[in-house]
Design an enzyme around this catalytic site. Structure first.
Site, PDB file in Angstrom:
ATOM      1  N   GLU A  72       0.813  -1.214   0.000  1.00  0.00           N
ATOM      2  CA  GLU A  72       0.000   0.000   0.000  1.00  0.00           C
ATOM      3  C   GLU A  72       0.852   1.273   0.000  1.00  0.00           C
ATOM      4  OE1 GLU A  72      -0.494  -2.618   1.925  1.00  0.00           O
ATOM      5  OE2 GLU A  72      -2.623  -3.210   1.883  1.00  0.00           O
ATOM      6  N   LYS A 100     -17.806  -0.746   5.345  1.00  0.00           N
ATOM      7  CA  LYS A 100     -18.208  -1.742   4.352  1.00  0.00           C
ATOM      8  C   LYS A 100     -19.720  -1.748   4.140  1.00  0.00           C
ATOM      9  CE  LYS A 100     -17.452  -6.543   2.995  1.00  0.00           C
ATOM     10  NZ  LYS A 100     -16.755  -7.803   3.313  1.00  0.00           N
ATOM     11  N   MET A 153      24.398   9.115   2.811  1.00  0.00           N
ATOM     12  CA  MET A 153      24.281  10.375   3.542  1.00  0.00           C
ATOM     13  C   MET A 153      24.500  10.160   5.040  1.00  0.00           C
ATOM     14  SD  MET A 153      24.063  13.539   2.885  1.00  0.00           S
ATOM     15  CE  MET A 153      23.187  13.978   1.385  1.00  0.00           C
ATOM     16  N   PHE A 164     -11.954  -7.119  13.620  1.00  0.00           N
ATOM     17  CA  PHE A 164     -10.832  -7.560  12.786  1.00  0.00           C
ATOM     18  C   PHE A 164     -10.487  -6.480  11.752  1.00  0.00           C
ATOM     19  CE2 PHE A 164      -9.407  -9.813   8.865  1.00  0.00           C
ATOM     20  CZ  PHE A 164      -8.177 -10.244   9.347  1.00  0.00           C
ATOM     21  N   GLN A 165      -9.231  -6.103  11.704  1.00  0.00           N
ATOM     22  CA  GLN A 165      -8.682  -5.090  10.796  1.00  0.00           C
ATOM     23  C   GLN A 165      -9.340  -3.721  10.980  1.00  0.00           C
ATOM     24  OE1 GLN A 165      -8.499  -6.688   6.730  1.00  0.00           O
ATOM     25  NE2 GLN A 165      -6.488  -7.547   7.198  1.00  0.00           N
TER      26      GLN A 165
END
Length: 577
Positions: free
Chosen positions: A50, A162, A474, A112-113
């Site tokens: 993602e 959802k 760096m 969940f999630q």
């Protein structure tokens, strides 16, 4: 006709002219993916992470000016995207992120999630929404695109549960425009402030233009060029502003700041009038604020009033679109007599003699600066160049002379390693007929390597220029200068075989170990118009980025290549190497 929330959402994206959505599916967004599958106007780019979706959409937006669109699921989907959202936020990139959420009755139940997407993203977005009812979908999408693309652009998150995506309602007309009482960005500058600015510009004897990313984002490059030529001022550009004014033009002093040129930093330090256009005086530009431009008056032009006088107090603040403000200043200055600044240009000419970007070459060693110079030559300076973050980023900014806006794509504000590769993918989708090069290092490239798979699936052939010095360069440079060469954890041990790795993803890999092989390899890579080519170039591991203003230093205190001590503004009788 009735549609469900997911179908309405996709219909809204079509009405906004969206052509590409970067995303990754999951349980909370499956209705949306079902609606995506049923149409063919919007192409979904299935990334492998993602964060890659957000960077891909970001690169797309920076290249063509259209808002990037991201679609991720709830929980880890949106949290994985947060780094990409924050990257876009820091650089004011227009982006709309749609995140799935657990069904409304489960919000707050540790389902969940489930994560608090609006809470988590609040500090790194321009705005965010949580949709509660299917009737809110169309107006929320309209508001999101309006906020993301107007005023100072930025990312907007739409969190959609959802159950809202499956709820149905009668299809309604998508609004042509939106009025928001709490959001009315200023676009037109005050005439009084324009007149005051013109007076100061006309009377200054040591002026300088300090142009930033706001000129690129505001599509004001044409006006900046006309303005600069009309008043004959020297101009320096920030990392984010490169290309808004041609770096090959004689009035350009190059980049300023921590790794800016000697002449740009000295001119800023000695100036009596700084005209800051779409730039925000960040710490990499100003260095020590107590020593910053001690004799200058400041004109600060920015569309975001919160940026003005945040770090440096503006004598003449101007809130407005950079394009409109520059047009107004051009008109106001047409009949004004300007001070003679020939002595100022003579001083700048002396500073240029320092040749601060000169570097030494060693037989048998590939210098990273020479790679960027060869890349510039092979592409005739016309490629879109994305970069990751580190030494390679600075060398690309210093040695690839950008002459056009939206040609240089990098994470300036947040400094996000892993940005370059997915951003290159987004840039290629935005401009399929242009050559796209991703300048990276062996540390940065490993943070988003999996997007090589996405690039094969969607045929986005870019050229990856991996400056492989075996170090987090760096970090190593700072450890060398400021930590007595204690190279803690900056050595990249156990590196993969990048050529075989590229080949395993179906791309072409080329390893370059000799200086004489560099240019032929670049030529061969850019001949491969339909293939992604990974050039693993073994460069000098001891090379550092110069000039450098140490943290806490002033613009007149710089470390230059070949000098053990800092130089000051009086040191103009030597070459750097």
């Amino acid at each position: 006709m009735k549609l469900n929330g997911a179908e309405i959402l996709i219909d809204c994206l079509k009405k906004e002219g969206v052509k590409h959505v970067f995303g990754y599916p999951g349980g909370a967004v499956l209705h949306i993916y079902d609606a995506l599958e049923a149409q063919d106007e919007i192409t979904h780019i299935l990334v492998r992470h993602e964060q890659g979706a957000a960077h891909g959409a970001d690169g797309y937006a920076r290249t063509n000016g259209m808002p990037g669109v991201v679609l991720v699921t709830s929980g880890p989907g949106i949290t994985n995207a947060v780094t990409g959202i924050a990257t876009a936020h820091m650089d004011s990139i227009p982006m709309v992120v749609i995140s799935g959420q657990v069904p409304s009755p489960l919000i707050g139940m540790d389902a969940f999630q489930e994560v608090d997407a609006t809470g988590i993203t609040r500090s790194c977005v321009k705005h965010n929404f949580l949709i509660r009812d299917v009737s809110e979908v169309a107006t929320t999408v309209k508001k999101a695109f309006h906020i993301a693309t107007t005023g100072r652009p930025g990312p907007v998150v739409i969190d959609i549960p959802k159950d809202v995506t499956i709820a149905q309602m009668e299809l309604q007309d998508y609004p042509d425009s939106i009025e928001m009482r709490s959001y009315k960005p200023t676009t037109k500058a005050s005439n009084r402030q324009i007149r005051k600015a013109a007076e100061l510009i006309a009377s200054s004897k040591k002026p300088i233009l300090y142009s930033g990313g706001g000129v690129v984002i505001g599509n004001a490059s044409k006006e900046l060029r006309e303005f600069t030529k009309m008043i004959n001022f020297p101009i320096t550009q920030t990392l984010m502003g490169l290309g808004a004014y041609p770096m090959t033009d004689k009035q350009s002093l190059g980049m300023l700041g921590m790794h800016g040129t000697y002449e740009a930093n000295m001119s800023m330090h000695d100036s009596d009038c700084v005209v800051a256009i779409g730039s925000r005086f960040d710490d990499r530009i100003t260095g020590n604020l107590d020593k910053f431009c001690p004799n200058a008056k400041f004109i600060h032009i920015d569309i975001d009033p919160s940026q003005i006088s945040k770090n440096v107090v503006a004598d003449i603040p101007i809130v407005g679109q950079t394009k409109q403000v520059l047009q107004a200043l051009i008109e106001e200055l047409k009949d004004k007599k300007l001070e003679d600044i020939s002595q100022w240009w003579s001083q700048i000419k002396d500073w240029r003699k320092v040749d601060s970007l000169a570097y030494s070459k060693s037989p048998g060693v590939i210098k990273p600066q020479s790679v960027i110079e060869a890349l510039y030559e092979v592409t005739d300076g016309k490629a879109i160049v994305t970069s990751d973050v580190g030494q390679h980023q600075m060398w690309a900014a210093q040695y690839y002379l950008f002459d056009e806006p939206r040609q240089w794509i990098n994470s300036g504000g947040l400094g996000t390693m892993g940005f370059g590769l997915p951003a290159a993918m987004g840039a290629k989708l935005a401009m399929p007929d242009r050559d796209v090069a991703c300048v990276t290092g062996e540390g940065s490239i490993q943070m988003m390597l999996q997007e090589l798979s996405t690039m094969l699936q969607y045929s986005t052939p870019v050229k990856i220029i991996n400056l492989n010095n075996g170090y987090l360069g760096m970090v190593r440079q700072w450890q060398e200068f400021f930590y007595e060469k204690r190279y803690a954890m900056s050595y990249m041990d156990a590196l993969p075989d990048f050529v075989k790795l590229a080949e395993s993803y179906g791309h072409l890999g080329i390893k370059v170990e000799k200086e004489e092989d560099l240019k032929p390899a670049l030529i061969e890579a850019f001949k491969q118009k339909d293939r992604t080519v990974f050039l693993d170039i073994m460069t000098d591991p001891s090379e550092n980025v110069f000039p450098m203003i140490p943290a806490g230093g002033a613009h007149c205190d710089m470390l230059l290549a070949g000098r053990d001590e800092m130089v000051s503004k009086d040191d103009t009788d030597f070459n750097a190497v």
